[in-house]
Each structure stands twice: as structure tokens, then as C-alpha cells.
Enzyme design. Structure first.
Site, mmCIF file in Angstrom:
data_model
loop_
_atom_site.group_PDB
_atom_site.id
_atom_site.type_symbol
_atom_site.label_atom_id
_atom_site.label_comp_id
_atom_site.label_asym_id
_atom_site.label_seq_id
_atom_site.Cartn_x
_atom_site.Cartn_y
_atom_site.Cartn_z
ATOM 1 N N THR A 152 40.365 7.135 11.053
ATOM 2 C CA THR A 152 39.619 6.023 11.650
ATOM 3 C C THR A 152 38.276 6.474 12.216
ATOM 4 O O THR A 152 37.251 5.850 11.971
ATOM 5 C CB THR A 152 40.438 5.430 12.827
ATOM 6 N N VAL A 153 38.287 7.571 12.985
ATOM 7 C CA VAL A 153 37.055 8.023 13.629
ATOM 8 C C VAL A 153 36.065 8.544 12.593
ATOM 9 O O VAL A 153 34.872 8.201 12.621
ATOM 10 C CB VAL A 153 37.341 9.113 14.692
ATOM 11 N N LYS A 173 40.926 16.948 21.866
ATOM 12 C CA LYS A 173 41.259 17.351 23.244
ATOM 13 C C LYS A 173 42.340 18.424 23.288
ATOM 14 O O LYS A 173 42.313 19.312 24.125
ATOM 15 C CB LYS A 173 41.710 16.156 24.074
ATOM 16 N N GLU A 228 32.137 15.246 23.597
ATOM 17 C CA GLU A 228 32.147 14.022 24.407
ATOM 18 C C GLU A 228 33.312 13.108 24.037
ATOM 19 O O GLU A 228 33.918 12.465 24.903
ATOM 20 C CB GLU A 228 30.819 13.284 24.232
ATOM 21 N N VAL A 248 37.311 13.338 25.561
ATOM 22 C CA VAL A 248 37.791 12.809 26.833
ATOM 23 C C VAL A 248 37.318 11.372 27.008
ATOM 24 O O VAL A 248 36.123 11.095 27.016
ATOM 25 C CB VAL A 248 37.282 13.647 28.027
ATOM 26 N N GLY A 280 37.243 8.730 25.115
ATOM 27 C CA GLY A 280 36.612 8.026 23.992
ATOM 28 C C GLY A 280 35.126 7.782 24.122
ATOM 29 O O GLY A 280 34.317 8.704 24.074
ATOM 30 N N ASP A 295 48.890 13.737 26.810
ATOM 31 C CA ASP A 295 47.530 13.412 26.363
ATOM 32 C C ASP A 295 46.585 13.354 27.564
ATOM 33 O O ASP A 295 45.478 13.902 27.528
ATOM 34 C CB ASP A 295 47.557 12.065 25.622
ATOM 35 N N LYS A 331 43.161 15.930 28.577
ATOM 36 C CA LYS A 331 41.834 15.459 28.967
ATOM 37 C C LYS A 331 41.510 15.921 30.382
ATOM 38 O O LYS A 331 40.393 16.343 30.678
ATOM 39 C CB LYS A 331 41.785 13.934 28.873
#
Lengths: 440, 440
Positions: B14-15, B107, B131, B134, B136, B203, B207
Site C-alpha cells: 500500500t505505502v 519501526k 519520518e 513513527v 504515519g 507496535d 515507535k
């Protein structure tokens, strides 16, 4: 041996004093983070003999900031004088021309001469940084200039003046009048002796003009901002807003529309559930809507010596690290001319408070006037008007307050409807209108 | 002629897909802002034939990201594979060793190998930016690394996991059980098929470990985080919190204390009036307390392809502009060893929910146990326990729920008191304890 970065500070008021103290207290940390020892070497202020709580004897002293910009042995000129002309402007121009980096907290100067100064900085290959000029300690300039580089921004808006937000918050929480809250704000040091610049929205407008340029890549244009202050807001408006699920905030909003860019500063009804509605007291908040990131909101102290000094140091640290982007996010030469969207074409919902005369057909006239302007109403609230000082409702001849909330319409339609209503002689006083901002 | 900056993207989920689309859509804007034309030149993913909604034929294709890191004609290696070892780690190490800048959203990788990788980046004089790793789309890494350079940070905390926040928000607004809300989150794509990593707090911990290092200048230490997930939170807790003026959020908190740095992830009672209490649904928020700036809070989307891609592009833009600070805010060599504060010395208020057996003196035993541990109570709420499925209150032999809110005390004192209470046989089940975070 760590290289020194030499600072000259022009203006030793609250922010200047905080800056000197911060740089001393955190010198070793800043050196670790930037690779440079940041040292104040020169200062300039009007009164050398004034006790500022720290020793200035180790700094080279200049009575005239322009002299400091010309002659001091410094790398960065920090301008904390204020004002959009005079010594602030002259010293900043001199410093840039001499090839010094400039850091300033001066929103008025940037709102008026920002593009000019950006050109000057580029020509001389130095930085012009101004994080402290907008929203004090909130890193919104960096966020727009750097973090949002991959977004087309559709809107940037925020609470940019702590004085106004303090007053509106107090009016709501304590039910006090505008005048009483202003007096309190002055007593607490949140408002100046002459508060005009804050309460009429000019301060917000200066900050907004800078944000607009950063968000949309246009030349700064602070004269083209629709401006309405908070002096006409009453507790009746605030109570009505509350009952309808809104709070009233002085917002600065810059928004891309089909006809150009809207820049407006006015009291705004914001839904209680929105993040911006929950920013209380002297806090500031800025929201940015980007096409990829969505909405990001930054909240923090918008003023105060220490918070502002923190942003000045962030700017200095950028220079120390060698980060050297253009002042307005892109080279001044490619900034677009500002294309002003016509305020009459502004679209949104509206809150209307009417003082309706108690006569047959008055309400029908109002409804007809709204209908003729093609305005649909989302809510209508009519209340009996309690007479002041008694517990009995106002008599039959007293005007009754009526609140209307419209669905989305245009500024021109609202103005037309309100004029018609006025002309029919069915209201006891001019209608009050507050724009509603559409928020998530 | 504008110089090109060549990008290789490893991982086209997706990213990755959002990133490719963003760079195409905003190429000219990014060029204006950075002075470079940012172009994807190479990609790596497992399945070349998969339809990703865009044409990959113009990119050099690598089945193996390590091969891409070794051989592709690129300046920046973007790692969007995920995982704290395997191809993600191998390809990032290879890229750094080859002298490529690295941008990653990973992360887990940073939490485990961040310091190592920072050293590698420094040795090879390239950037390691993250960036997107952490929170999004929220620019918190830049804020801590750059904007807060002039502050000593006392605490950084936040809602760092959208899945947990969505579940807790739904439990509160809809009165649904944890299980039902989790199932809904899975249905809506907010939670993974195996949600363990999110709901158990791992998770958030990853972060937090990164934020801690940036805030306090210590080596990343993700194994030293006190960890408690949200699986034991019940609607009874959420209702009790509501009645007492709190909301329950899964917070990651890193805090400087007298004995070291506390890193903890646990369900937390936050006052309803606090900004953090009002972050709903999948949103993330991070707050930083600095000695000069005060408290700054950043709010925005913590996940999603587009928001995450926006942060990846911010990192790329920094490299394009030539901003080259050390990965963890200061050179890896000067990062302090992480000194863990003992969790038993944690200080704060506590929420205790007891199921008290209805027998003479039970309550006196509880009060005595708290007193012996020198714990003062701010509130005590005792309610009759309504029997399930009937409208009559529980009979005299049914345990009664009792909620205690303590004043500030220590973890060790609470643990001692709860053990004593258990040993007295006055409660029907183990007490439930939730920490209260002191917020403005």
C-alpha cells in the site's frame, strides 16, 4: 574542536532575554545536535543599563541594530525588534545584504516584505528563517515548508492569536462580556494596553498571510485578507453556539477555491466535536489539509518568551546543520502571483441571529427572504426573550431573538437575504452573522 | 536543467504504491521545493505480475531488494518491506554500505537496529531518515530531531497505534466488548488478521523506543519497555472511567525520572479535558514537553498508504535539499546508554476496580490495606451490582464492584496493597489496575 556559530541578537525584550538564557543553558546539547557551538556575541537594544536578569557585558553592545548588522562579528542576525519598518526592516535588509543569515520572529515584517526579503536572502545565499513568527512555539513553518513537500494543500487554518482565544474561552466558560474578558486578559499580560491589533484580527492576518504563501506557493499578500475581529461577539452568540453544538473561535483560514485563494480572518462557528473547537485559552493550533497526508494538526503555545525562543533556536539549529532551503519553501522567483478568491463567492454555512419584532407575518417575511436567496435552513431556534433583571419573559411588544443556521450557501446570497430582511422592517437591529467552518 | 534524484523503492504494498503515485503526481512541485527532480528508477517486490494500478515497466525491476541495494542506479534506497531482519535489514545495510541514502518506514527495524544503522549511515556519510516509521503522516521525528533542538525534554507520550485507539473509541461510544470491536476493526481493515502485535502494545513500543532516543539522546532500547496491551480492558472499566472524568487510551510514555528514563506502554486513564483524551478512532497524537517550548501536540493520521507516503516524501525532500543531520538527532557515538528507570518506582495515580465480597469488614480490610501501603484515596465509588439479564440488583451474596482512585503513589505501593487485599480473601477476583497519567 567544534566550530562556533556566532549570533547577534537585536532586541532584548522577553523573547530576546529567553533566547540568551536558552542558548547558555542548552549550549552543549545544541552543539551535539548541530555540530556547532552556538554563541551570542553581540546584542542590540535601546537601553544598555536596564536589568535583564543576565550579564550583557560579555557581548558586543550596539545601540543601533543596523550598526550591529553592518559591523558585528557574527554569522546569524536574530531580529526580535518587531514592526514592519524602521530599525527591524533596515537591520534585516542590511544583514542579508552583508551575507548574514537572518532569523526573525517578526510576522508583520514578513507579511509586508517577506517576498522581497526572501529574494534578498537568495541573492546573498543565506537563510531567512522565521519559525517563531507564526504560532510561537509550534513548528508549523517547518511542517509546511518541509514535511508537507509531497502534498497539494487544500486548506490551512488555525487559531493564531492567543489573546483572542483567551477572551473567547473566558466568555464561554465564565459567561463574562467581551469587555470584562479583555480587561482580565490585559491584567494577566495576555493582551496589550492597546489590544486593537489582536482583537481586530490584524495579528492573525499577518500570520495567515505567511502560512498561505507556504501552503500554496504564492507571493505573500497580507492586504488581500478578509478581516473581521471579535469585538462584536456577545455572550448571547456564544450561548446560542453552544446550544447548537458549536463553539466560536477566531480563525485564520486560507483555502483553495475555483476562483483563487481565499484568505479570511473572522469569528467562526466550529463544531464542538472538531479538534480545533477544543483549543482553549492562550493556546494556538494550526491545521493543514493535504491531498496525501490528510489533516494534520499542531497544537502548542502561540506566544511567550520561552516558547518563542525555542522556535528561534530551531531556526538557528537548521542553519548550524547546514539546512538551507528557500525562505518561502520554493525560490522566490517561482512563487505564483496571489490570486484572490472573491469573498462574495465564499461558500459555507452561516449562523444568523435576528432580533425579530413581534408583529404578524414577521417570521414569514424572514423565511421568504431566505427562500428568495435560495438559502435552506438547517435549524431555526426561537426563544422567548427574558427581560433583564426580572424572571418574567419579555412582553408581547419586545423583539424576540431568532437563530438561524443555514445549509451551505454563498456570502452573496446571505448578504442579499439579510438586506432584504432589514428592508422589510421586521427586525429591531441589524442581523448578526457568523460563518460556520466545515470541519471533520 | 534540474538535477535528478534517483529513487529505488523496495516493497510495493500500500505505502509503496502510494509513494510511486505521489512522486508522479507532485513531481513538479517537489522539484520547485527541493531543486531536484525526484524520480523512481528501480523497484523491488516479490510478485512482478501483480496489478498495482500503475505501470512498473519503466522501472528497473528487482526480485531481490538486496540486489537492488547493490546494483540499481539510484541515490536513495526506500525500504518499505517491513520486519526487523531478513531482506529489510539486509537491503538497508547493503544500501548504506554502498553509500546510498536510506528512507524507511520500518519501526521494527529501527527499534532493533537503529543505533547500528545510524552508525553505518554516519560512516558512509549518508542520511537515514524514517519520518514514516513513527505515527504515519505526523511529522514528529522532524519535530523532535530539529524543532525541539533547544529544549530539554521531560516527557514524550502519545497514541501511537490506530488499531488500539479505534477499538477503545468504539468500546466507549458503542458500549461494545473488546472482542466485538476488534472484529469490526478487522472487517474495516484497521486491524490485521493476527492483531497481536497491535493489541499487545508491541507496535506502540517500537515507535516509543525511537521517540525516546530522539527525545532524550539515548541509545534505542526497545527491550526495556514496560508493556501492557489493551486486551483486558472491559466496558466496565470504560464506563467507570467515564463516570470519574477519564477516558482510557493506550499510551506510549517516555519520561525522565530521578532514577533514569521510564518507557512504558499501557492502557492509561487520561482526564477528559486533556487534549490526548480527545483523539478518537484511528488518529494518532504525540505530545512533547520541553523546558522552553512547553507542551506541543501533533495530531494526524497514524497509518494508511497515502499519509505514510507523505512522510516518506518529506524524508526524500530533506535529502534532496541537502539537509543531512544525524539519524538519531546527534552522532551515534555521543548517544548515552539507556538508563532504565525501575517501573516499581513509577509514580502516579491509579484506578483500581475491585469485586468486593459482601461480608462484614470487607471494606475496612481494603481501606486498611491501602493505608498500610501509605496510599491516599481521591475517590471511592461503590455501586450495587446489577445481575445480568434481570433488572433487580444482585443479591446480598453477590460481590459488589468498588472503584478506587488513588492520589499519587508508587507502583510498588500499589502492588503491595493489591497483594494484601487479595490475601485477605475479601475480593472475588484479582483487582484490575489502570495507571492514571498526569496531564495538563
Amino acid at each position: 574542536m567544534v566550530e562556533a556559530l556566532k549570533i547577534g541578537v537585536a532586541g532584548l525584550g522577553t523573547v530576546g532575554a529567553s533566547l540568551v538564557q536558552l542558548l547558555k543553558k542548552h549550549q552543549s546539547q545544541i552543539a551535539l545536535k548541530t555540530g556547532k557551538t552556538v554563541e551570542v556575541r553581540a546584542v542590540s537594544a535601546r537601553d544598555r543599563s536596564k536589568d535583564r536578569g543576565f550579564d550583557t557585558s560579555s557581548f558586543e553592545w550596539f545601540d543601533d541594530p543596523v550598526e550591529m548588522a553592518k559591523k558585528a562579528d557574527i554569522d546569524i542576525f536574530v531580529e526580535l525588534i518587531g514592526g514592519d519598518n524602521g530599525p527591524a526592516e533596515a537591520s534585516v535588509r542590511t544583514a542579508l545584504q552583508r551575507g548574514l543569515h537572518v532569523v526573525t520572529a517578526n510576522k508583520a515584517l514578513l507579511a509586508k516584505h517577506g517576498v522581497d526579503l526572501a529574494v534578498l536572502a537568495e541573492t546573498n545565499q543565506v537563510s531567512l528563517n522565521y519559525e517563531a513568527a507564526v504560532a510561537g512555539g509550534i513548528p508549523i513553518v517547518k511542517a509546511l515548508r518541509e514535511s508537507m513537500a509531497g502534498n497539494e494543500i487544500s486548506r490551512v487554518y488555525g487559531i493564531l492569536n492567543g489573546t483572542c482565544n483567551y477572551i473567547l474561552t473566558r466568555m464561554e466558560t465564565d459567561g463574562l462580556s467581551f469587555e470584562d474578558c479583555l480587561a482580565d486578559a490585559q491584567r494577566l499580560g495576555y493582551a496589550e494596553a492597546d489590544p486593537t491589533f489582536d482583537i481586530e484580527g490584524n495579528d492573525t492576518a499577518h500570520k495567515l498571510a505567511i502560512l498561505t504563501s507556504l501552503a500554496f506557493g504564492n507571493k505573500i499578500s497580507s492586504d488581500d485578507i478578509y478581516l473581521e475581529g471579535i469585538t462584536s461577539i456577545t455572550t448571547a452568540d456564544i450561548k446560542a453556539a453552544d446550544e447548537l453544538g458549536y463553539r466560536i473561535k477566531l480563525l485564520g483560514v486560507a483555502q483553495r477555491t475555483d476562483t483563487g485563494i481565499e484568505q479570511r480572518v473572522h469569528p467562526t462557528m466550529v463544531p464542538k466535536a472538531s479538534a480545533i473547537a477544543r483549543i482553549d485559552g492562550v493556546l494556538n493550533a494550526v491545521a493543514v489539509d493535504g491531498d496525501f497526508v490528510g489533516e494534520v494538526i499542531l497544537v502548542g503555545p502561540g506566544a511567550g518568551g520561552n516558547a518563542t525562543a525555542s522556535s528561534v533556536v530551531a531556526d538557528i539549529a537548521d542553519i548550524a546543520r547546514g539546512d538551507a532551503g528557500p525562505a518561502l519553501g520554493m525560490p522566490a522567483a517561482v512563487l505564483a502571483d496571489y490570486k484572490r478568491a472573491r469573498m462574495r463567492l465564499h461558500e459555507g454555512g452561516y449562523y444568523i441571529r435576528l432580533s425579530v419584532l413581534d408583529r404578524p407575518g414577521a417570521f414569514a417575511e424572514i423565511a421568504r427572504s431566505m427562500g428568495e436567496a435560495e438559502i435552506s435552513l438547517e435549524s431555526i431556534v426561537q426563544k422567548r426573550n427574558p427581560s433583564k433583571g426580572t424572571e418574567t419573559p419579555g412582553g408581547p411588544d419586545q423583539p424576540q431573538p431568532v437563530i438561524l443556521i443555514t445549509y451551505e450557501t454563498t456570502e452573496v446570497a446571505i448578504k442579499q437575504a439579510l438586506e432584504t430582511i432589514m428592508s422589510k422592517g421586521v427586525v429591531a437591529e441589524p442581523p448578526k452573522m457568523i460563518r460556520i467552518e466545515k470541519l471533520k
